[in-house]
Design a protein around this motif. Structure first.
Motif, PDB file in Angstrom:
ATOM      1  N   ASP A 173      20.146   6.555   4.942  1.00 45.51           N
ATOM      2  CA  ASP A 173      20.970   5.559   5.625  1.00 45.51           C
ATOM      3  C   ASP A 173      20.186   4.286   5.906  1.00 45.51           C
ATOM      4  OD1 ASP A 173      23.525   7.096   6.100  1.00 45.51           O
ATOM      5  OD2 ASP A 173      22.084   8.449   7.046  1.00 45.51           O
ATOM      6  N   ALA A 174      18.860   4.391   5.915  1.00 45.08           N
ATOM      7  CA  ALA A 174      18.006   3.214   6.110  1.00 45.08           C
ATOM      8  C   ALA A 174      16.608   3.539   5.612  1.00 45.08           C
ATOM      9  CB  ALA A 174      17.958   2.800   7.578  1.00 45.08           C
ATOM     10  N   VAL A 175      15.909   2.502   5.170  1.00 45.69           N
ATOM     11  CA  VAL A 175      14.518   2.634   4.730  1.00 45.69           C
ATOM     12  C   VAL A 175      13.639   1.955   5.775  1.00 45.69           C
ATOM     13  CG1 VAL A 175      12.848   2.133   2.906  1.00 45.69           C
ATOM     14  CG2 VAL A 175      15.240   2.595   2.317  1.00 45.69           C
ATOM     15  N   LEU A 176      12.575   2.627   6.187  1.00 42.41           N
ATOM     16  CA  LEU A 176      11.689   2.130   7.239  1.00 42.41           C
ATOM     17  C   LEU A 176      10.312   1.879   6.650  1.00 42.41           C
ATOM     18  CD1 LEU A 176      11.163   1.554  10.262  1.00 42.41           C
ATOM     19  CD2 LEU A 176      10.764   4.020  10.561  1.00 42.41           C
ATOM     20  N   ILE A 177       9.812   0.654   6.800  1.00 45.37           N
ATOM     21  CA  ILE A 177       8.533   0.255   6.211  1.00 45.37           C
ATOM     22  C   ILE A 177       7.684  -0.461   7.257  1.00 45.37           C
ATOM     23  CG2 ILE A 177       7.400  -1.147   4.448  1.00 45.37           C
ATOM     24  CD1 ILE A 177       9.920  -0.915   2.753  1.00 45.37           C
TER      25      ILE A 177
END
Length: 451
Positions: A173-177
Motif C-alpha cells: 500500500d506504500a513504499v517507505l525509504i
C-alpha cells in the motif's frame, strides 16, 4: 516499557551491530569487492531473521544480491514495503579520512564510516524498529515487507527487472525509504519530488588536422568557436533553456508547494557568501530552492578542446567536446528531451562543423502529492518525536529507483530521511549524527503505529 527506554537500554548493542555492518567494504562499483558485497547481503539477511522477519531470501542477480523478507500477520491492515541498499561508494581519496572508512569510529556524537548515513545506517533503523515492536508487543500494527539491494550506487541495473518479475510478491500500500536528509538539525523534511536525469556528450569536428592560426586563421571553421557558439544557444539571457519544447510536461508550482518552499526560510545571501559568489544565478522568477527542487535544468559539466598546456600554441583546433546533463521534473520524458536537444544542436551548428552526439543516462522524475494521507501520517510521526512537523520539499538530485517503485507497484512512496546535508555522503569522513539515529528509531515506530 516505553520505546524510548527500550532503545536506550539497547543503544550500545545496536551501535556495535551497526559498526559490524559498516566494517564490511561492500563497494558495488569495484569488482574486487564482490565478495564483500555478498558478505554484506548475508549479514543483512541474518539481521532480518534475528529481528523476527520471515521468508528471508537472498536473490542472486546478474550483479549483486537482492534481499527480501516479510512479516504478514496483520489482516485488514496496510502493507508497507521498506526499501534500502547495503552497497556503498568507493572511498577515494583515502588520505582525507581522519579514521579508516571501514573502521567505524564515534566522535562528538557522530558515527564515522563509509555507509554510515548512505544507506546502511538509515536502513538499519527500519530493521531495529520492526524488531522493537515485535519484542515489545508481540505483533506488528501493519504488514511489513523488505526489499534491499546492493547496486543503488551503480544505478540499480538489476532491480527494475526484479520488481517487474515480483510485482505480487512485493505488492504494498506504500513504499517507505530512508535515503534522504533533514533540512537541518531538528528540522525534518519529506521529499515529494526527485528530479529525473538525462545526459549526452557532444563533439564538433572541423578540418582533418589542427591548423596554424596565422596561415588559416579567419578562413576556416574553428571547432572551439563552433562549440562555444552552439552551447551558448542552449539558454536565453534570463536563464531559461532555449531548446524548443523543453518545458513541455513541466508543472506549474502550486500555491501549497510554493508555501512549503517559503517555509524553509532559505538564506540565499548566506549561501552565496559561503560559496564566495557575488550573487546566485538561475531561471528568472524562482527562488533558489524552487530552481533546484522543482525546475528543470540543462548544465554543462565539461568542455574541452585545443591546446591547454603552458604558454601559447597558435593553432585552430580540429575538434572540441562537451558533456551535458539535464535534471528533469514533472512529466518530462528523458528520451523526448534528448531528441529535442539533438534537433536543437543540429539546427544551430555552424557551417563547416560536423556534429556527433552520444546519448547517455535516462531517468524519469518522481512526484507525489503532499496531501497523500500516508505522507501526512509521516509528517505527524516526525512532529511527535522531533517536536516539529516535517516540511514537504522537492529534492534536486535523482534516485531513479524511487520512480520505478512508484510506477511498477502503483503505490505512494514515503521518503523519511534521517541524515543531514553535511554528513559527507560519497565523500571522505562520511558520518551519521547519533541524535538522528536515536530519533529515527522512535519516528519509524511512531509511523508504523499511526499508519
Amino acid at each position: 516499557m516505553s520505546y524510548e527506554t527500550y532503545f536506550q537500554n539497547l543503544r550500545e548493542q545496536h551501535l556495535d551491530e551497526l559498526k559490524e555492518l559498516l566494517s564490511i567494504p561492500s563497494i558495488s562499483a569495484l569488482s574486487e569487492h564482490k565478495g564483500d558485497v555478498n558478505k554484506a547481503a548475508e549479514w543483512i539477511a541474518n539481521l532480518l531473521k534475528k529481528a523476527g522477519l520471515e521468508n528471508v531470501e537472498v536473490h542472486q542477480t546478474n550483479g549483486h544480491p537482492i534481499i527480501t523478507a516479510d512479516h504478514l500477520h496483520a489482516p485488514g491492515k496496510p502493507t508497507i514495503l521498506v526499501y534500502g541498499h547495503y552497497d556503498v561508494q568507493p572511498v577515494d581519496p583515502l588520505h582525507l579520512w581522519t579514521t579508516p572508512p571501514f573502521e567505524p569510529d564515534i566522535r562528538d556524537g557522530k558515527l564515522y564510516a563509509r555507509g554510515a548515513t548512505d544507506d546502511k545506517g538509515q536502513l538499519f533503523l527500519h530493521i531495529k524498529a520492526v524488531e522493537a515492536i515485535l519484542k515489545q508487543e508481540g505483533k506488528l500494527p501493519v504488514n511489513i515487507k523488505f526489499c534491499i539491494e546492493g547496486e543503488e550506487e551503480i544505478s540499480s541495473p538489476n532491480l527494475p527487472p526484479f520488481l517487474d518479475a515480483n510485482r505480487d510478491k512485493l505488492a504494498a500500500d506504500a513504499v517507505l525509504i530512508s535515503d534522504t536528509a533533514l533540512l537541518e538539525p531538528g528540522k525534518p523534511a519529506i521529499s515529494t519530488g526527485l528530479r529525473g536525469l538525462c545526459s549526452l556528450e557532444v563533439s564538433i569536428n572541423t578540418a582533418n588536422t589542427d591548423l596554424h592560426s596565422g596561415t588559416f586563421g579567419g578562413g576556416v571553421p574553428n571547432a572551439l568557436h563552433a562549440l562555444v557558439d552552439l552551447l551558448a544557444s542552449l539558454h536565453d539571457k534570463d536563464g531559461r533553456v532555449a531548446v524548443e519544447g523543453f518545458y513541455e510536461g513541466v508543472p506549474q508550482l502550486s500555491p501549497m508547494m510554493r508555501e512549503e518552499f517559503a517555509k524553509q526560510k532559505f538564506d540565499e545571501k548566506k549561501l552565496a557568501e559561503s560559496l564566495e559568489l557575488d550573487t546566485l544565478y538561475g531561471e528568472a522568477g524562482y527562488s533558489f530552492v524552487e530552481r533546484t527542487g522543482a525546475r528543470p535544468t540543462l548544465e554543462l559539466n565539461g568542455v574541452w578542446g585545443g591546446f591547454q598546456g603552458e604558454g601559447t600554441k597558435t593553432v585552430i583546433p580540429k575538434e572540441a567536446h562537451a558533456k551535458i546533463t539535464c535534471r528533469l521534473v514533472g512529466d518530462q520524458d528523458p528520451e523526448d528531451i534528448l531528441a529535442k536537444i539533438n534537433r536543437h544542436l543540429r539546427k544551430y551548428v555552424q557551417p563547416g562543423a560536423k556534429l556527433t552526439i552520444i546519448d547517455g543516462e535516462k531517468a524519469r522524475a518522481f512526484n507525489i502529492d503532499p496531501s497523500e494521507r500516508v505522507l501526512q501520517v509521516a509528517a505527524d510521526a516526525y512532529e511527535q518525536v522531533y517536536g516539529t512537523r516535517a516540511l514537504f520539499t522537492k529534492d534536486g538530485g535523482s534516485i531513479p529507483i524511487v520512480e520505478t517503485f512508484s510506477r511498477v507497484l502503483e503505490a505512494p512512496v514515503v521518503m523519511m530521511g534521517f541524515g543531514l546535508p553535511d554528513e559527507n555522503l560519497h565523500a571522505p569522513n562520511e558520518h551519521f549524527n547519533l541524535e538522528n539515529f536515536d530519533k529515527g528509531l522512535l519516528t519509524i515506530v511512531e509511523f508504523l503505529k499511526r499508519v
